[in-house]
Design an enzyme around this catalytic site. Structure first.
Site, PDB file in Angstrom:
ATOM      1  N   GLU A 151       0.806  -1.233   0.000  1.00 52.23           N
ATOM      2  CA  GLU A 151       0.000   0.000   0.000  1.00 52.23           C
ATOM      3  C   GLU A 151       0.840   1.284   0.000  1.00 52.23           C
ATOM      4  O   GLU A 151       0.852   2.037   0.986  1.00 52.23           O
ATOM      5  CB  GLU A 151      -0.956   0.016   1.196  1.00 52.23           C
ATOM      6  N   GLU A 306      -6.443  -8.011   0.181  1.00 56.40           N
ATOM      7  CA  GLU A 306      -6.882  -7.966   1.577  1.00 56.40           C
ATOM      8  C   GLU A 306      -8.391  -7.753   1.572  1.00 56.40           C
ATOM      9  O   GLU A 306      -8.888  -6.792   0.995  1.00 56.40           O
ATOM     10  CB  GLU A 306      -6.192  -6.818   2.320  1.00 56.40           C
TER      11      GLU A 306
HETATM   12  C1  GAL Z   1      -4.328  -2.336   5.275  1.00 54.85           C
HETATM   13  C2  GAL Z   1      -2.875  -2.780   5.411  1.00 54.85           C
HETATM   14  C3  GAL Z   1      -2.737  -3.964   6.318  1.00 54.85           C
HETATM   15  C4  GAL Z   1      -3.539  -3.766   7.579  1.00 54.85           C
HETATM   16  C5  GAL Z   1      -4.974  -3.529   7.212  1.00 54.85           C
HETATM   17  C6  GAL Z   1      -5.900  -3.392   8.402  1.00 54.85           C
HETATM   18  O1  GAL Z   1      -4.400  -1.003   4.901  1.00 54.85           O
HETATM   19  O2  GAL Z   1      -2.348  -3.112   4.153  1.00 54.85           O
HETATM   20  O3  GAL Z   1      -1.383  -4.146   6.631  1.00 54.85           O
HETATM   21  O4  GAL Z   1      -3.027  -2.692   8.294  1.00 54.85           O
HETATM   22  O5  GAL Z   1      -5.058  -2.362   6.467  1.00 54.85           O
HETATM   23  O6  GAL Z   1      -7.229  -3.194   7.988  1.00 54.85           O
END
Ligand code: GAL
Ligand code: ZN
Length: 666
Positions: A151, A306
């Site tokens: 990110e 994710e």
């Molecule tokens: C994303 C990030 C992850 C974690 C996640 C939590 O932005 O890539 O490492 O922090 O959020 O929701």
């Protein structure tokens, strides 16, 4: 016609071996595999464990983790671990700590994303660790691909104003403009005595007494975006040498994020990945918008790297996720073009900054609701035929540079390019009309209608291709704040919209009006309609009446607008809509220009329903609309195609109450 491959959607997980004792890994892998998880992403925050001291690499633990997952029949996506350089490196090279453009302060280490992309020592170290891990696992048979870093720009860390960035920016300017006369002209530096006679005089936009030159600011956005694109590119070059062409390279992109030109960032990747956190958005329509944008970046399927598995830990209230919701989210992502959906993360973590964040398993290592829903989804997918997503009937243009110029000088605090694009999308989504999100220079062939939110920056080439699209029968809808800024972010000396657009649209803009927010949206008092620009409350509520003969039409044909209005002066266009009150009552608000076989529409105001009724009717997109709908606008219907070309309808009830589903379409 583009057909996206959705044949083999799969489920995955973010797995952090470094957070758990090695003895636990086999049990985790088995449990995850039982839920239908077939891919795990690892290593993005593990630089400290991979290289605990300078040049001293410890890879055995990852070798071990890879073996465990291979045994469990779960493939692995490895990450380059550059998002957080380890403490020993920060002490050796404190210059890597970014200087925030909003505060002018140097940040401290201790969290993540604190490093500046333009610091040579960090670049070299990134190069070193990437080479090392790529040599170690580049050919590993269970590693199917790589994610670069994590990110870029997370925690608003895109723009740094340190000394390295200043030097890099000066170089960037020299490369772009060649000589200072060109730069001074493009930036209009004569304003406030800022003519540069040497490249080293060019400042960075750290907080100053007053605003910086907007031309410098726009170029600084471009430069900062480029800095991350280049940071990524350097890693890709190293990786590619070691891993060959069989394995993919991707990066995980963020929702609602416009600081990096994602079309540029996507160019160097095999496909983009996306982090789908629904509670960071206003609802299922915004989720769909972001998913479609991800598909649009390369006009191909993407991964959700994710996926929100349950409650988050970073929104104001972190509400619960009702049973069944994760399953719907997962299917929604797949229906919009995700080839894989990886839940973040394997298990709620017992250490560190994200202890409240849900996972597939609970803190105690037993399955949480997400586990059961992932299992359900994998069973759903096994039963599903191979499906494709056909080209949508409608395209929505999205451009990061237009968003930057409007963000830098919004003229109205409520004005947001992202919000405008989203509202156009939402109106289409609510009618279940499929949308492709495309770049400004996209091939528009095959689209029945194309929506262009505020194409602020003048680009004659783009205008010419839009004209060709309209001439052969396309319908182009251009929203206000079009064609008024030169690429250098100075105002055009031509009538707006410039660069050939006024010709195509058959209008010029006579006056533009910024409208302060209305305190009680949705409230109507008899006073309001009579209210004038000079009203003491500083509000302006005017009504838009449909068509040129439509003054004094009944209320129901009128609508409200907010934020922005333009009084249009047709040259060859016909008026469709006029303002119904205010000092510019009767002024023209929307038009149509017939060009060749098609039509070019101009919308001069930001309506409560952003695509004006008359234009909506004229476009006749109703043919794509699903007739029976949930009144709350929370039933989403997505139509995909099976291999034989039959339409398969997927329906998502984003509402909590039970819906009686309409009969399937034939
Ligand atoms: C994303 C990030 C992850 C974690 C996640 C939590 O932005 O890539 O490492 O922090 O959020 O929701
Ligand atoms: Zn910097």
């Amino acid at each position: 016609m583009t057909i996206l491959p959705l044949e083999h959607p799969r489920l995955g997980v973010a797995y952090y071996p470094e957070h758990w004792p090695e003895s636990r890994w086999p049990q985790d892998a088995t449990l995850l595999r039982e839920a239908g998880i077939t891919v795990a992403r690892m290593m993005e925050f593990a630089w400290d464990k991979l290289e605990p001291r300078p040049g001293e690499y410890h890879f055995e633990w990852m070798d071990q983790a890879l073996e465990v997952f291979q045994k469990a029949d779960i493939q692995v996506v490895l990450c380059t671990p550059t998002a957080v350089p380890p403490p020993w490196f920060v002490v050796e090279h404190p210059e890597l700590l970014r200087v925030d453009d909003r505060t002018g302060q140097r940040t401290v280490a201790g969290s993540r994303r604190f490093a500046c992309a333009n610091v040579p020592a960090y670049q070299e170290a990134a190069n070193g660790i990437v080479t090392a891990v790529a040599k170690q696992w580049g050919q590993h048979k269970n590693v199917i691909g790589w994610q670069i870093d994590n990110e870029f720009g997370c925690h608003s860390s895109t723009r740094c104003v340190c000394d390295y960035c200043r030097a890099a920016f000066q170089q960037w300017c020299e490369q772009k403009y060649g000589n200072l006369d060109a730069l001074n002209a493009a930036w209009g530096t004569q304003f406030w005595s800022a003519t540069y006679t040497d490249w080293t005089q060019i400042p960075v936009p750290a907080p100053s007494t007053a605003a910086h030159n907007p031309s410098l600011l726009l170029d600084y956005r471009r430069f900062s975006s480029d800095s991350w694109v280049n940071f990524q590119r350097r890693q890709i070059e190293v990786l590619r040498r070691e891993i060959g062409s069989e394995r993919f390279i991707t990066h995980n992109l963020m929702l609602k994020f416009t600081d990096i030109d994602y079309f540029e960032l996507a160019r160097d990747l095999d496909f983009v990945s996306y982090d789908n956190y629904l509670h960071g958005m206003s609802g299922p329509a915004e989720a769909a918008f972001n998913l479609d944008l991800m598909r649009g970046l390369k006009n191909r399927a993407f991964w959700v790297m994710e996926q929100q598995p349950g409650p988050l830990d970073w929104t104001p209230f972190n509400p619960p996720v009702p049973p069944g919701q994760v399953r719907i989210w997962t299917h929604q992502a797949i229906a919009h073009g995700a080839e894989a959906v990886c839940y973040f993360r394997e298990r709620a973590v017992n250490i560190g900054q994200e202890q409240y964040h849900a996972g597939i398993m609970k803190h105690d290592g037993t399955p949480d609701r997400c586990w059961y829903e992932a299992k359900q989804v994998s069973e759903d997918l096994a039963k599903r035929p191979a499906l494709h997503r056909p080209q949508a009937p409608v395209a929505l243009m999205f451009d990061y540079q237009d968003s930057w110029t409007l963000e830098l000088d919004p003229q109205n605090r409520e004005f947001s390019y992202y919000r405008l694009a989203l509202e156009i999308y939402e109106q289409l989504w609510e009618a279940n009309i499929p949308v492709d999100i495309v770049p400004r220079d996209a091939d528009l062939g095959g689209y029945e209608a194309v929506f262009v939110p505020s194409p602020a920056l003048i680009n004659e080439k783009h205008t010419a291709s839009w004209r060709s699209y309209v001439e052969v029968g396309g319908r182009l809808v251009v929203m206000f704040r079009a064609g008024f800024k030169n690429q250098g972010n100075t105002w055009t000396d031509q009538p707006m919209p410039a660069g050939g657009l006024s010709d195509l649209l058959g209008v010029t803009v006579d006056e533009f009006i910024s409208i302060p927010p209305i305190p009680a949206v949705g409230m109507r008092s008899p006073r309001e309609t009579a209210m004038d620009w000079n009203d003491e409350r500083g509000m302006h509520v005017a009504e838009v009446a449909s068509n040129s003969s439509g003054f004094g039409l009944p209320m129901s044909t009128r609508s409200r607008y907010n934020t922005w209005a333009e009084i249009l002066k047709p040259t060859s266009a016909e008026a469709l809509t006029r303002y119904a009150d205010g000092y510019y009552k009767d002024g023209i608000a929307a038009t149509v220009n017939h060009v060749g076989k098609g039509a070019a529409y101009t919308v001069g105001y930001w309506g409560d329903s952003v695509i004006p009724r008359l234009i909506w009717q004229a476009l006749d997109l109703k043919r794509h609309e699903i007739a029976e709908r949930d009144s709350n606008g929370t039933l989403e219907v997505v139509r995909l195609q099976d291999e034989a070309g039959n339409t398969v309808e997927l329906r998502f009830n984003h509402n909590r109450r039970t819906l009686v589903m309409p009969e399937p379409a034939r």
